[in-house]
Write a protein that holds these residues in place. Structure first.
Motif, mmCIF file in Angstrom:
data_model
loop_
_atom_site.group_PDB
_atom_site.id
_atom_site.type_symbol
_atom_site.label_atom_id
_atom_site.label_comp_id
_atom_site.label_asym_id
_atom_site.label_seq_id
_atom_site.Cartn_x
_atom_site.Cartn_y
_atom_site.Cartn_z
ATOM 1 N N VAL A 35 0.839 -1.205 0.000
ATOM 2 C CA VAL A 35 0.000 0.000 0.000
ATOM 3 C C VAL A 35 0.872 1.253 0.000
ATOM 4 C CG1 VAL A 35 -1.644 1.361 1.360
ATOM 5 C CG2 VAL A 35 -1.974 -1.105 1.110
ATOM 6 N N GLU A 36 1.889 1.263 0.854
ATOM 7 C CA GLU A 36 2.756 2.441 0.935
ATOM 8 C C GLU A 36 3.549 2.640 -0.353
ATOM 9 O OE1 GLU A 36 6.229 4.488 3.713
ATOM 10 O OE2 GLU A 36 5.198 2.687 4.411
ATOM 11 N N ILE A 37 4.043 1.554 -0.937
ATOM 12 C CA ILE A 37 4.822 1.671 -2.175
ATOM 13 C C ILE A 37 3.944 2.184 -3.313
ATOM 14 C CG2 ILE A 37 6.039 0.357 -3.957
ATOM 15 C CD1 ILE A 37 7.131 -1.421 -1.684
ATOM 16 N N ASP A 38 2.701 1.675 -3.389
ATOM 17 C CA ASP A 38 1.776 2.154 -4.428
ATOM 18 C C ASP A 38 1.474 3.643 -4.242
ATOM 19 O OD1 ASP A 38 1.623 -0.274 -5.678
ATOM 20 O OD2 ASP A 38 -0.250 -0.883 -4.704
ATOM 21 N N THR A 39 1.259 4.043 -2.990
ATOM 22 C CA THR A 39 0.983 5.450 -2.707
ATOM 23 C C THR A 39 2.171 6.320 -3.086
ATOM 24 O OG1 THR A 39 -0.461 4.836 -0.856
ATOM 25 C CG2 THR A 39 0.352 7.100 -0.897
ATOM 26 N N HIS A 40 3.358 5.857 -2.720
ATOM 27 C CA HIS A 40 4.570 6.603 -3.052
ATOM 28 C C HIS A 40 4.736 6.725 -4.568
ATOM 29 C CE1 HIS A 40 8.806 7.810 -3.130
ATOM 30 N NE2 HIS A 40 8.988 6.842 -4.006
ATOM 31 N N HIS A 41 4.490 5.626 -5.277
ATOM 32 C CA HIS A 41 4.692 5.643 -6.723
ATOM 33 C C HIS A 41 3.719 6.601 -7.404
ATOM 34 C CE1 HIS A 41 6.206 4.204 -10.527
ATOM 35 N NE2 HIS A 41 4.971 3.969 -10.932
ATOM 36 N N HIS A 42 2.459 6.587 -6.973
ATOM 37 C CA HIS A 42 1.477 7.505 -7.555
ATOM 38 C C HIS A 42 1.852 8.952 -7.267
ATOM 39 C CE1 HIS A 42 -1.165 4.468 -9.061
ATOM 40 N NE2 HIS A 42 -1.444 3.963 -7.879
ATOM 41 N N GLU A 43 2.397 9.194 -6.087
ATOM 42 C CA GLU A 43 2.781 10.552 -5.711
ATOM 43 C C GLU A 43 3.943 11.059 -6.558
ATOM 44 O OE1 GLU A 43 4.258 13.054 -1.747
ATOM 45 O OE2 GLU A 43 3.690 10.941 -1.585
ATOM 46 N N VAL A 44 4.981 10.227 -6.735
ATOM 47 C CA VAL A 44 6.148 10.683 -7.497
ATOM 48 C C VAL A 44 5.881 10.700 -8.997
ATOM 49 C CG1 VAL A 44 7.795 9.954 -5.738
ATOM 50 C CG2 VAL A 44 7.155 8.345 -7.547
ATOM 51 N N GLU A 45 4.792 10.065 -9.439
ATOM 52 C CA GLU A 45 4.432 10.104 -10.856
ATOM 53 C C GLU A 45 3.664 11.362 -11.242
ATOM 54 O OE1 GLU A 45 2.369 6.495 -11.957
ATOM 55 O OE2 GLU A 45 4.089 5.921 -13.193
ATOM 56 N N VAL A 46 3.194 12.111 -10.238
ATOM 57 C CA VAL A 46 2.394 13.310 -10.512
ATOM 58 C C VAL A 46 3.150 14.309 -11.396
ATOM 59 C CG1 VAL A 46 1.363 15.366 -9.449
ATOM 60 C CG2 VAL A 46 0.855 13.103 -8.535
ATOM 61 N N PRO A 47 4.420 14.652 -11.073
ATOM 62 C CA PRO A 47 5.128 15.596 -11.946
ATOM 63 C C PRO A 47 5.210 15.135 -13.398
ATOM 64 C CG PRO A 47 6.295 15.361 -9.873
ATOM 65 C CD PRO A 47 5.229 14.315 -9.879
ATOM 66 N N ALA A 48 5.453 13.854 -13.613
ATOM 67 C CA ALA A 48 5.523 13.333 -14.983
ATOM 68 C C ALA A 48 4.181 13.489 -15.695
ATOM 69 C CB ALA A 48 5.942 11.864 -14.971
ATOM 70 N N THR A 49 3.095 13.255 -14.957
ATOM 71 C CA THR A 49 1.759 13.411 -15.536
ATOM 72 C C THR A 49 1.491 14.860 -15.915
ATOM 73 O OG1 THR A 49 0.922 11.574 -14.190
ATOM 74 C CG2 THR A 49 -0.708 13.072 -15.119
ATOM 75 N N VAL A 50 1.890 15.778 -15.039
ATOM 76 C CA VAL A 50 1.680 17.209 -15.300
ATOM 77 C C VAL A 50 2.449 17.641 -16.544
ATOM 78 C CG1 VAL A 50 2.064 19.539 -14.409
ATOM 79 C CG2 VAL A 50 1.219 17.754 -12.880
ATOM 80 N N ILE A 51 3.713 17.245 -16.646
ATOM 81 C CA ILE A 51 4.534 17.633 -17.797
ATOM 82 C C ILE A 51 4.032 16.964 -19.073
ATOM 83 C CG2 ILE A 51 6.856 17.591 -18.775
ATOM 84 C CD1 ILE A 51 6.494 19.580 -16.535
ATOM 85 N N THR A 52 3.516 15.741 -18.966
ATOM 86 C CA THR A 52 2.936 15.066 -20.131
ATOM 87 C C THR A 52 1.736 15.839 -20.665
ATOM 88 O OG1 THR A 52 3.664 12.884 -19.374
ATOM 89 C CG2 THR A 52 1.860 12.934 -20.953
#
Length: 286
Positions: free
Chosen positions: A149-166
């Motif tokens: 659960v924590e790893i999934d949460t962390h991954h979604h959080e750190v993927e936010v910048p990539a999503t914004v730039i995309t």
């Protein structure tokens, strides 16, 4: 570094080929169209991702111009740290590491491995689950679920910048068309001008489409891809710690638990069995 190299190579090829065939580079410089394209796309990005996502994106942008901190040397230190902690647990019991996990910055064990101890998120992850192991109230299955659960949460959080730039990259070609259409509108209102001047206006309008596509796929899109790579690298660290701790929790010896973690790594960062074995033993003896 590779982002800069890629940019230089791309610009050299595109602009060099254009100039080689007689194109005049100054024609491509249309500041008003750059303002329309970038201003429109940035405005849409701010409207859609203002607040925390925007702050996270601004914070993450500088990292794409740096090399990865999760190198083979980092993982060697990580495994040596894990080996030393788990060996201490095996010899002296779980309570022997209580002081280390409660205050890792004052821990003699953590301080030996600076590459890891300087990464706040990794240290916190290790200490949180060692603390749960010390408490002894959760079994391996429950801890594994909590880690996932924590790893999934962390991954979604750190993927936010990539999503914004995309999303920013996705908007640039459309705003390039907007700039081109506005240029055509301006040209249609200037039909009284001589053909040579009309040609310049039409050329300037077409630059808008070119700039929108070039900025999207040549500059901003690669930034998003680089951010995705950085996010995946960070997630791999947590997966490695997870596999190592769970192996120890299931009763495997420290050297075997570390081997479990080694197998979770990509081949580009994974040390050999012999290399890791010698490193962790030497590091523990310091």
């Amino acid at each position: 570094m590779f982002v800069i190299i890629g940019y230089v190579f791309m610009c050299t090829c595109i602009l060099g080929a254009y100039a080689f065939h007689g194109g005049e580079l100054h024609v491509l410089w249309q500041p008003s169209e750059v303002v329309i394209i970038f201003g429109g796309a940035l405005g849409g990005m701010i409207a859609g991702y203002g607040g925390k996502p925007l702050k996270a994106t601004l914070k993450a942008l500088p990292s794409v111009f740096k090399g990865s901190k999760y190198t083979k040397a980092f993982y060697m230190d990580l495994f040596a740290l894990m080996y030393e902690l788990l060996s201490k647990v095996r010899k002296e019991g779980l309570m022997s590491i209580e002081a280390d996990v409660e205050d890792p910055h004052a821990s003699a064990v953590f301080s030996k491995y600076e590459k890891v101890s300087h990464d706040h998120h990794v240290v916190e992850f290790i200490c949180d689950y060692l603390r749960l192991m010390v408490g002894g109230n959760l079994n391996a299955f429950e801890i594994e679920n909590l880690m996932d659960v924590e790893i999934d949460t962390h991954h979604h959080e750190v993927e936010v910048p990539a999503t914004v730039i995309t999303k920013l990259a996705d908007g640039l070609p459309a705003f390039g068309i907007v700039a081109a259409v506005m240029g055509v509108v301006h040209t249609m209102g200037s039909l009284h001008l001589p053909p040579a001047q009309l040609g310049e206006l039409i050329g300037a309008a077409l630059v808008g489409t070119f700039m929108g596509i070039w900025l999207a796929y040549g500059f901003v899109g690669p930034l998003a891809a680089s951010m995705e790579t950085k996010a995946a690298e960070g997630t791999q660290v947590f997966q490695t710690v997870k596999v190592t701790l769970l192996a120890s929790l299931n009763g495997y010896a420290p050297q075997v638990a570390v081997e479990f973690g080694r197998k979770a790594l990509s081949s580009t960062e994974r040390p050999s069995f012999k290399e890791l074995e010698e490193f962790v033993k030497n590091a523990k003896g310091k």
